[in-house]
Scaffold this active site. Structure first.
Site, PDB file in Angstrom:
ATOM      1  N   ILE A 144      29.371 -29.239  14.971  1.00 15.80           N
ATOM      2  CA  ILE A 144      29.934 -29.060  13.781  1.00 15.80           C
ATOM      3  C   ILE A 144      29.503 -27.902  13.084  1.00 15.80           C
ATOM      4  O   ILE A 144      28.306 -27.473  13.373  1.00 15.80           O
ATOM      5  CB  ILE A 144      30.001 -30.290  13.190  1.00 15.80           C
ATOM      6  CG1 ILE A 144      28.327 -30.640  12.716  1.00 15.80           C
ATOM      7  CG2 ILE A 144      30.566 -31.507  13.755  1.00 15.80           C
ATOM      8  CD1 ILE A 144      28.160 -31.882  12.222  1.00 15.80           C
ATOM      9  N   ASP A 145      30.121 -27.170  12.192  1.00 15.61           N
ATOM     10  CA  ASP A 145      30.074 -26.076  11.648  1.00 15.61           C
ATOM     11  C   ASP A 145      28.879 -26.116  10.848  1.00 15.61           C
ATOM     12  O   ASP A 145      28.456 -27.153  10.503  1.00 15.61           O
ATOM     13  CB  ASP A 145      31.113 -25.712  10.846  1.00 15.61           C
ATOM     14  CG  ASP A 145      32.683 -25.170  11.595  1.00 15.61           C
ATOM     15  OD1 ASP A 145      32.281 -25.008  12.646  1.00 15.61           O
ATOM     16  OD2 ASP A 145      33.597 -25.283  10.864  1.00 15.61           O
ATOM     17  N   LYS A 146      28.241 -24.930  10.508  1.00 14.47           N
ATOM     18  CA  LYS A 146      26.993 -25.088   9.626  1.00 14.47           C
ATOM     19  C   LYS A 146      27.009 -25.735   8.392  1.00 14.47           C
ATOM     20  O   LYS A 146      26.365 -26.399   7.887  1.00 14.47           O
ATOM     21  CB  LYS A 146      26.675 -23.414   9.474  1.00 14.47           C
ATOM     22  CG  LYS A 146      25.616 -23.349   8.413  1.00 14.47           C
ATOM     23  CD  LYS A 146      25.371 -21.876   8.065  1.00 14.47           C
ATOM     24  CE  LYS A 146      24.261 -21.746   7.060  1.00 14.47           C
ATOM     25  NZ  LYS A 146      24.032 -20.114   6.667  1.00 14.47           N
ATOM     26  N   THR A 148      29.573 -28.083   7.498  1.00 22.98           N
ATOM     27  CA  THR A 148      30.264 -29.388   7.498  1.00 22.98           C
ATOM     28  C   THR A 148      28.865 -30.187   7.950  1.00 22.98           C
ATOM     29  O   THR A 148      27.908 -29.837   8.654  1.00 22.98           O
ATOM     30  CB  THR A 148      31.320 -29.296   8.833  1.00 22.98           C
ATOM     31  OG1 THR A 148      32.180 -28.400   8.774  1.00 22.98           O
ATOM     32  CG2 THR A 148      31.474 -30.885   9.135  1.00 22.98           C
ATOM     33  N   ARG A 264      39.907 -27.177   9.832  1.00 27.50           N
ATOM     34  CA  ARG A 264      39.918 -26.258   8.685  1.00 27.50           C
ATOM     35  C   ARG A 264      41.068 -25.309   8.950  1.00 27.50           C
ATOM     36  O   ARG A 264      41.852 -25.179   7.989  1.00 27.50           O
ATOM     37  CB  ARG A 264      38.775 -25.285   8.561  1.00 27.50           C
ATOM     38  CG  ARG A 264      37.439 -26.160   8.416  1.00 27.50           C
ATOM     39  CD  ARG A 264      36.036 -25.490   8.489  1.00 27.50           C
ATOM     40  NE  ARG A 264      36.069 -24.085   7.652  1.00 27.50           N
ATOM     41  CZ  ARG A 264      35.156 -23.214   7.897  1.00 27.50           C
ATOM     42  NH1 ARG A 264      34.401 -23.130   8.989  1.00 27.50           N
ATOM     43  NH2 ARG A 264      35.091 -22.095   7.251  1.00 27.50           N
TER      44      ARG A 264
END
Length: 344
Positions: A144-146, A148, A264
């Site tokens: 998962i993104d930084k 998120t 996103r």
């Protein structure tokens, strides 16, 4: 001298038309070799037939062929173990489920060599890690993104990594996210009905189906495309319209596929980018009249994409036990949601 292990695989009847697929089918299950790992071993010159090294994953094979796979000893990685606190939802000898805070990168990269989830896991797990992918490291199956927050599962053994990777590849793992969006997706909105790649399913679920790939002009971004890229499917359902009239929403997003920045990009594609998203959220401002001055200002200054990996479900890759985990909204998103409720 480093040790190696030799695995002999006999290709059975009616093999697939290429080496990597045939090996993925016929390699012993306890070897825990995924197709992607096999492809790397082939390209590294570790796969042979009759003394001849096979370097092409598309090489033809026949029933009865004996394929020899050389597995090098797992090497220590250079990533430094760091004593970073972890919120652990579950752990056993095979897997660990972590509730990642916003701001933490999952895997070291040139711009983030330390302070990552992998650095923390190397310290937490110590010598219990197996040789996943030829290196002693945690097996990152999905990311998962930084910025998120939320749940992700990490493999601690080769067998667990292989089993988890198969579930994510077949889309059988459940991943549910909560997002705060600009605007409120509405089945009655003619603009949204005319947006390419969208379809309303029963229960007012918006299905978004596109290809995703790197943006032509900004290599740090992903973009919707209709040829090339990778197939991506997101399902979004409004849980709460926010504001009077609604100018934002709490949205549940479920991933069928798991592409980089998928939620996103898809929500921006349908005109409902995430609050706080500096890359895909656009420069829209929420109406102070609809939300109140304080709530609108808080939404405008929210420092990250308002996205949280709220639940994760999968089958334990070794025991076969169904597992399901939930994570409440983190404090920053909960505070923002309460503020957005204030005028309702």
């Amino acid at each position: 001298m480093s040790q190696t292990r030799l695995i002999r695989v006999e290709i059975t009847d009616t093999p697939p038309g290429r080496l990597d697929k045939a090996l993925a089918r016929d390699v012993p299950e306890d070897a825990a070799l995924s197709r992607s790992r096999l492809a790397r071993l082939i390209s590294d010159g570790q796969v042979a037939r009759g003394g001849e090294t096979l370097l092409d994953v598309k090489a033809k094979v026949a029933a009865g062929d004996i394929i020899e796979i050389t597995l090098p000893e797992a090497t220590e990685v250079e990533t430094v173990a760091e004593a970073i606190p972890l919120a652990i939802a579950y752990e056993d000898d095979e897997i660990i489920v972590v509730d990642k805070p916003a701001g933490m990168v999952v895997h070291p990269a040139p711009g983030s060599p330390t302070g990552t989830l992998v650095n923390a896991l190397l310290h937490h797990c110590g010598d219990t890690l197996s040789g996943i992918g030829g290196e002693k490291r945690p097996g990152i199956v999905h990311r998962i993104d930084k910025d998120t927050s939320g749940l992700l599962v990490v493999a601690k053994s080769d067998a667990a990594h292989h089993g988890l990777a198969a579930q994510f590849e077949s889309h059988s793992a459940e991943r549910r996210y909560l997002a705060l969006t600009h605007g409120c997706p509405d089945p009655a909105d003619p603009r949204l009905r005319g947006t390419k790649g969208t379809h309303w399913e029963s229960g007012e679920v918006l299905r978004i189906t596109t290809q995703l790939g790197r943006h032509k002009h900004d290599r740090q971004k992903q973009a919707v495309m209709w040829s090339g890229g990778r197939h991506a499917v997101t399902r979004a359902r409004v849980l709460e319209p926010l504001g009077t009239p609604p100018v934002a929403a709490l949205v549940e997003c479920r991933l069928e596929t798991g592409r980089t920045h998928q939620i996103r990009v898809h929500m921006a594609h349908v005109g409902h980018g995430l609050l706080g998203d500096p890359v895909y959220g656009g420069k829209r401002k929420l109406s102070a009249r609809a939300l109140g001055t304080e709530a609108a200002a808080l939404a405008q200054s929210f420092p990250r994409q308002a996205l949280h990996a709220a639940s994760l479900g999968f089958t334990h890759p070794v025991s076969g036990t169904p597992l399901h985990f939930e994570s409440p909204l983190p404090e920053d998103m909960e505070t923002l949601l309460r503020a957005l409720h204030s005028r309702m």
